[in-house]
Design an enzyme around this catalytic site. Structure first.
Site, PDB file in Angstrom:
ATOM      1  N   TYR A   1       0.823  -1.217   0.000  1.00  0.00           N
ATOM      2  CA  TYR A   1       0.000   0.000   0.000  1.00  0.00           C
ATOM      3  C   TYR A   1       0.858   1.269   0.000  1.00  0.00           C
ATOM      4  CZ  TYR A   1      -4.284  -2.556   0.014  1.00  0.00           C
ATOM      5  OH  TYR A   1      -5.312  -3.372  -0.393  1.00  0.00           O
TER       6      TYR A   1
ATOM      7  N   ARG B   1       1.701   1.867  -3.526  1.00  0.00           N
ATOM      8  CA  ARG B   1       0.576   2.430  -4.284  1.00  0.00           C
ATOM      9  C   ARG B   1       0.302   3.867  -3.854  1.00  0.00           C
ATOM     10  NH1 ARG B   1      -4.077  -1.735  -3.782  1.00  0.00           N
ATOM     11  NH2 ARG B   1      -5.168  -0.256  -5.130  1.00  0.00           N
TER      12      ARG B   1
ATOM     13  N   HIS C   1     -14.615   2.022  -2.468  1.00  0.00           N
ATOM     14  CA  HIS C   1     -13.640   1.171  -1.783  1.00  0.00           C
ATOM     15  C   HIS C   1     -12.655   1.970  -0.940  1.00  0.00           C
ATOM     16  CE1 HIS C   1     -14.570  -1.911  -5.177  1.00  0.00           C
ATOM     17  NE2 HIS C   1     -15.522  -1.858  -4.270  1.00  0.00           N
TER      18      HIS C   1
ATOM     19  N   CYS D   1      -7.443   2.699  12.482  1.00  0.00           N
ATOM     20  CA  CYS D   1      -6.929   1.686  13.418  1.00  0.00           C
ATOM     21  C   CYS D   1      -7.555   0.340  13.054  1.00  0.00           C
ATOM     22  CB  CYS D   1      -7.306   2.058  14.848  1.00  0.00           C
ATOM     23  SG  CYS D   1      -6.841   0.788  16.046  1.00  0.00           S
TER      24      CYS D   1
ATOM     25  N   CYS E   1      -9.822   0.085  16.993  1.00  0.00           N
ATOM     26  CA  CYS E   1     -10.728   1.111  17.563  1.00  0.00           C
ATOM     27  C   CYS E   1     -11.214   2.045  16.457  1.00  0.00           C
ATOM     28  CB  CYS E   1     -10.012   1.884  18.674  1.00  0.00           C
ATOM     29  SG  CYS E   1      -8.858   3.141  18.066  1.00  0.00           S
TER      30      CYS E   1
ATOM     31  N   CYS F   1      -1.740   2.839  16.193  1.00  0.00           N
ATOM     32  CA  CYS F   1      -2.860   3.757  16.464  1.00  0.00           C
ATOM     33  C   CYS F   1      -2.492   4.717  17.590  1.00  0.00           C
ATOM     34  CB  CYS F   1      -4.087   2.948  16.867  1.00  0.00           C
ATOM     35  SG  CYS F   1      -5.432   3.979  17.468  1.00  0.00           S
TER      36      CYS F   1
ATOM     37  N   CYS G   1      -5.330   3.909  20.771  1.00  0.00           N
ATOM     38  CA  CYS G   1      -5.228   2.726  21.624  1.00  0.00           C
ATOM     39  C   CYS G   1      -3.778   2.255  21.719  1.00  0.00           C
ATOM     40  CB  CYS G   1      -6.141   1.607  21.127  1.00  0.00           C
ATOM     41  SG  CYS G   1      -5.695   0.972  19.509  1.00  0.00           S
TER      42      CYS G   1
HETATM   43  C1  BV8 Z   1     -18.498  -7.378   0.259  1.00  0.00           C
HETATM   44  C2  BV8 Z   1      -9.792  -1.719  -2.507  1.00  0.00           C
HETATM   45  C3  BV8 Z   1     -19.952  -8.229   1.951  1.00  0.00           C
HETATM   46  C4  BV8 Z   1      -8.515  -2.318  -2.023  1.00  0.00           C
HETATM   47  C5  BV8 Z   1     -11.046  -3.425  -3.738  1.00  0.00           C
HETATM   48  C6  BV8 Z   1     -21.425 -11.455  -5.333  1.00  0.00           C
HETATM   49  C7  BV8 Z   1     -20.985 -12.370  -6.221  1.00  0.00           C
HETATM   50  C8  BV8 Z   1     -19.665 -12.852  -6.118  1.00  0.00           C
HETATM   51  C9  BV8 Z   1     -18.764 -12.389  -5.148  1.00  0.00           C
HETATM   52  C10 BV8 Z   1     -19.219 -11.483  -4.271  1.00  0.00           C
HETATM   53  C11 BV8 Z   1     -20.536 -11.017  -4.345  1.00  0.00           C
HETATM   54  N1  BV8 Z   1     -20.696 -10.134  -3.366  1.00  0.00           N
HETATM   55  C12 BV8 Z   1     -19.522 -10.020  -2.658  1.00  0.00           C
HETATM   56  C13 BV8 Z   1     -18.606 -10.839  -3.205  1.00  0.00           C
HETATM   57  C14 BV8 Z   1     -17.242 -10.989  -2.757  1.00  0.00           C
HETATM   58  C15 BV8 Z   1     -16.309  -9.899  -3.321  1.00  0.00           C
HETATM   59  C16 BV8 Z   1     -16.220  -9.968  -4.825  1.00  0.00           C
HETATM   60  O1  BV8 Z   1     -16.856  -9.224  -5.538  1.00  0.00           O
HETATM   61  N2  BV8 Z   1     -15.354 -10.868  -5.284  1.00  0.00           N
HETATM   62  C17 BV8 Z   1     -15.121 -10.945  -6.746  1.00  0.00           C
HETATM   63  C18 BV8 Z   1     -13.640 -11.088  -6.956  1.00  0.00           C
HETATM   64  C19 BV8 Z   1     -15.903 -12.056  -7.334  1.00  0.00           C
HETATM   65  N3  BV8 Z   1     -16.738  -8.581  -2.909  1.00  0.00           N
HETATM   66  C20 BV8 Z   1     -16.305  -8.152  -1.700  1.00  0.00           C
HETATM   67  O2  BV8 Z   1     -15.634  -8.805  -0.930  1.00  0.00           O
HETATM   68  C21 BV8 Z   1     -16.773  -6.760  -1.282  1.00  0.00           C
HETATM   69  N4  BV8 Z   1     -17.298  -6.829   0.054  1.00  0.00           N
HETATM   70  O3  BV8 Z   1     -19.214  -7.740  -0.631  1.00  0.00           O
HETATM   71  O4  BV8 Z   1     -18.782  -7.512   1.602  1.00  0.00           O
HETATM   72  C22 BV8 Z   1     -19.759  -9.592   1.595  1.00  0.00           C
HETATM   73  C23 BV8 Z   1     -18.546 -10.172   1.892  1.00  0.00           C
HETATM   74  C24 BV8 Z   1     -18.393 -11.499   1.534  1.00  0.00           C
HETATM   75  C25 BV8 Z   1     -19.404 -12.212   0.865  1.00  0.00           C
HETATM   76  C26 BV8 Z   1     -20.622 -11.567   0.609  1.00  0.00           C
HETATM   77  C27 BV8 Z   1     -20.812 -10.238   0.960  1.00  0.00           C
HETATM   78  C28 BV8 Z   1     -15.564  -5.797  -1.222  1.00  0.00           C
HETATM   79  C29 BV8 Z   1     -14.957  -5.629  -2.568  1.00  0.00           C
HETATM   80  C30 BV8 Z   1     -13.906  -4.495  -2.536  1.00  0.00           C
HETATM   81  C31 BV8 Z   1     -12.505  -5.023  -2.529  1.00  0.00           C
HETATM   82  N5  BV8 Z   1     -11.544  -3.920  -2.614  1.00  0.00           N
HETATM   83  N6  BV8 Z   1     -10.216  -2.344  -3.768  1.00  0.00           N
HETATM   84  C32 BV8 Z   1      -7.381  -2.081  -2.988  1.00  0.00           C
HETATM   85  O5  BV8 Z   1      -7.566  -1.403  -3.998  1.00  0.00           O
HETATM   86  O6  BV8 Z   1      -6.289  -2.581  -2.686  1.00  0.00           O
HETATM   87  S1  BV8 Z   1     -11.511  -4.176  -5.226  1.00  0.00           S
HETATM   88  C33 BV8 Z   1     -10.376  -3.597  -6.435  1.00  0.00           C
HETATM   89  O7  BV8 Z   1     -10.399  -4.573  -7.456  1.00  0.00           O
HETATM   90  C34 BV8 Z   1     -10.723  -2.306  -7.105  1.00  0.00           C
HETATM   91  O8  BV8 Z   1     -11.228  -1.350  -6.226  1.00  0.00           O
HETATM   92  C35 BV8 Z   1     -11.766  -2.763  -8.141  1.00  0.00           C
HETATM   93  O9  BV8 Z   1     -13.020  -2.900  -7.520  1.00  0.00           O
HETATM   94  C36 BV8 Z   1     -11.259  -4.145  -8.497  1.00  0.00           C
HETATM   95  C37 BV8 Z   1     -10.467  -4.103  -9.773  1.00  0.00           C
HETATM   96  O10 BV8 Z   1     -11.395  -3.969 -10.803  1.00  0.00           O
HETATM   97  P1  BV8 Z   1     -11.237  -2.763 -11.883  1.00  0.00           P
HETATM   98  O11 BV8 Z   1     -11.092  -1.462 -11.163  1.00  0.00           O
HETATM   99  O12 BV8 Z   1     -12.312  -2.934 -12.837  1.00  0.00           O
HETATM  100  O13 BV8 Z   1      -9.796  -3.054 -12.536  1.00  0.00           O
HETATM  101  P2  BV8 Z   1      -9.381  -4.255 -13.512  1.00  0.00           P
HETATM  102  O14 BV8 Z   1      -7.911  -4.197 -13.591  1.00  0.00           O
HETATM  103  O15 BV8 Z   1     -10.057  -5.507 -13.096  1.00  0.00           O
HETATM  104  O16 BV8 Z   1      -9.993  -3.838 -14.929  1.00  0.00           O
HETATM  105  C38 BV8 Z   1      -9.518  -2.678 -15.570  1.00  0.00           C
HETATM  106  C39 BV8 Z   1     -10.417  -2.487 -16.775  1.00  0.00           C
HETATM  107  O17 BV8 Z   1     -10.038  -1.267 -17.406  1.00  0.00           O
HETATM  108  C40 BV8 Z   1     -10.295  -3.588 -17.815  1.00  0.00           C
HETATM  109  O18 BV8 Z   1     -11.597  -3.903 -18.291  1.00  0.00           O
HETATM  110  C41 BV8 Z   1      -9.452  -2.943 -18.921  1.00  0.00           C
HETATM  111  O19 BV8 Z   1      -9.814  -3.414 -20.198  1.00  0.00           O
HETATM  112  C42 BV8 Z   1      -9.833  -1.478 -18.779  1.00  0.00           C
HETATM  113  N7  BV8 Z   1      -8.799  -0.519 -19.183  1.00  0.00           N
HETATM  114  C43 BV8 Z   1      -7.459  -0.626 -19.024  1.00  0.00           C
HETATM  115  N8  BV8 Z   1      -6.837   0.511 -19.469  1.00  0.00           N
HETATM  116  C44 BV8 Z   1      -7.838   1.355 -19.888  1.00  0.00           C
HETATM  117  C45 BV8 Z   1      -9.093   0.697 -19.704  1.00  0.00           C
HETATM  118  N9  BV8 Z   1     -10.270   1.259 -20.039  1.00  0.00           N
HETATM  119  C46 BV8 Z   1     -10.225   2.523 -20.574  1.00  0.00           C
HETATM  120  N10 BV8 Z   1      -9.051   3.216 -20.755  1.00  0.00           N
HETATM  121  C47 BV8 Z   1      -7.848   2.665 -20.444  1.00  0.00           C
HETATM  122  N11 BV8 Z   1      -6.726   3.346 -20.658  1.00  0.00           N
HETATM  123 ZN    ZN Z   2      -6.859   2.166  17.921  1.00  0.00          ZN
END
Ligand code: BV8
Ligand code: ZN
Length: 306
Positions: A75, A78, A129, A137, A140, A190, A193
């Protein structure tokens, strides 16, 4: 569903402009592709791997518990990249659309803070996100909403180093180069805490998104039919973000518009009459697509400090 004739209609800019000028309620769902032109790696592209670790695997509470030093380096790197990056014309175009269309709401999965630095009106922006520049923290309720210290602490200095020899990968990114071990005591703790570690204020996989923000989005979608959904630079693979485009669709009324470097045959096949698909770089396409409403977007607008 989409024959070649309709393929032409699906990627017709004049037809899109016609619909845009009639659209007041507009939703955008943005992903890493929006910041690609700012030099930030996407998750699916080459950037998906960080020192042989899948970025998605590092973005979990489990990974942080197992090796907080490694996850903090990931992180911190990034943060450094996002601090040295600049918003691009795609960010400025969406910010200007927000000023010109009060009925526009932008949902972003990006944690790089570039929307904010592009002066996007905060009441029309939902950072689904979280942000790399929010610290909290692990235990806390302590939170630092905006921290851009780079490096965040001496132990994370390797992440803030500029590359001595651009012909070679940054040592930090080179999996062949062993990482100096970082003891937990060297990581930021933190101030409240005292005992617990600080963590980046981002939503990790398996963690819930902010409830108030989710309610606010639901309310906005429910309020009135949506005229247009812009799906920009996202692989639509992560939920709940990936569900909003169809969630906001009102049959026969809403145009879902895909702006992506790559639109697969499958994507085209899923499009409905009245939808649009524009293949290319978002930082080049959005200024052109939104021009009838936002006019000329220069690029290096006056950037919001902090
Ligand atoms: C949750 C922060 C409750 C951290 C991120 C339903 C079905 C299946 C699974 C689930 C579901 N509901 C929940 C889930 C589980 C999970 C999930 O979705 N899993 C996936 C993998 C199947 N979701 C979660 O856990 C969420 N929480 O739902 O809590 C819960 C929990 C458990 C179970 C049920 C409910 C939390 C999700 C958030 C995670 N944190 N980021 C960090 O950044 O380090 S996600 C992170 O990855 C990003 O924020 C973003 O969301 C994702 C990456 O995707 P993109 O941004 O689209 O990037 P990617 O590289 O994939 O694609 C880039 C695109 O751009 C491509 O299409 C490419 O062609 C295009 N491109 C490239 N260059 C260009 C371009 N387009 C235009 N111009 C260009 N130049
Ligand atoms: Zn704390």
């Amino acid at each position: 569903m989409a024959s070649s004739a309709s393929r032409a209609a699906l990627s017709s800019i004049p037809l899109f402009h016609e619909k845009l000028l009639k659209s007041n309620r507009i939703l955008a769902v943005c992903g890493a592709g929006l910041s690609a032109a700012s030099g930030l790696p996407t998750f699916r592209g080459a950037g998906g791997l960080w020192r042989n670790h899948n970025a998605v695997d590092l973005a979990t509470p489990e990974a942080f518990d197992a090796d907080p030093g490694l996850v903090w380096l990931f992180y911190a790197y990034r943060r450094h990249m996002a601090l040295t990056a600049k918003p691009n014309p795609a960010h400025y175009s969406l910010a200007e659309l927000a000023r010109k269309r009060p009925g526009f709401k932008c949902l972003s999965q990006n944690v790089d803070n570039l929307h904010v630095r592009a002066n996007h009106p905060s009441d029309q922006l939902s950072l689904l996100h979280g942000s790399l520049f929010t610290l909290k923290c692990t235990t806390c309720s302590w939170k630092d909403p905006y921290n851009i210290a780079d490096p965040l602490c001496p132990a994370l200095a390797p992440a803030a180093e500029s590359n001595p020899d651009p012909t070679k990968p940054l040592p930090l990114l080179d999996p062949a180069q062993p990482l100096a071990e970082i003891r937990e005591s060297e990581l930021p703790h933190c101030p409240d805490c005292k005992t617990e570690l600080q963590r980046p204020g981002v939503v990790w996989f398996g963690e819930m998104l902010d409830e108030d923000m989710l309610d606010d989005i639901e309310e906005w979608i429910e309020k009135e039919p949506v005229d247009m959904v812009l799906v920009v630079g996202t692989s639509s693979a992560v939920y709940p973000a990936a569900g909003y485009a169809e969630r906001a669709r009102t049959k026969g009324r809403t145009s879902v518009v895909t702006v992506n470097l790559e639109i697969t045959e499958e994507d085209w096949g899923r499009m409905r009459k009245g939808d649009f698909g524009f293949e290319g770089d978002a930082s080049l396409l959005l200024p052109e697509l939104l021009r009838p409403v936002i006019g000329e977007v220069k690029g290096e607008e006056e950037e919001l400090e902090g």
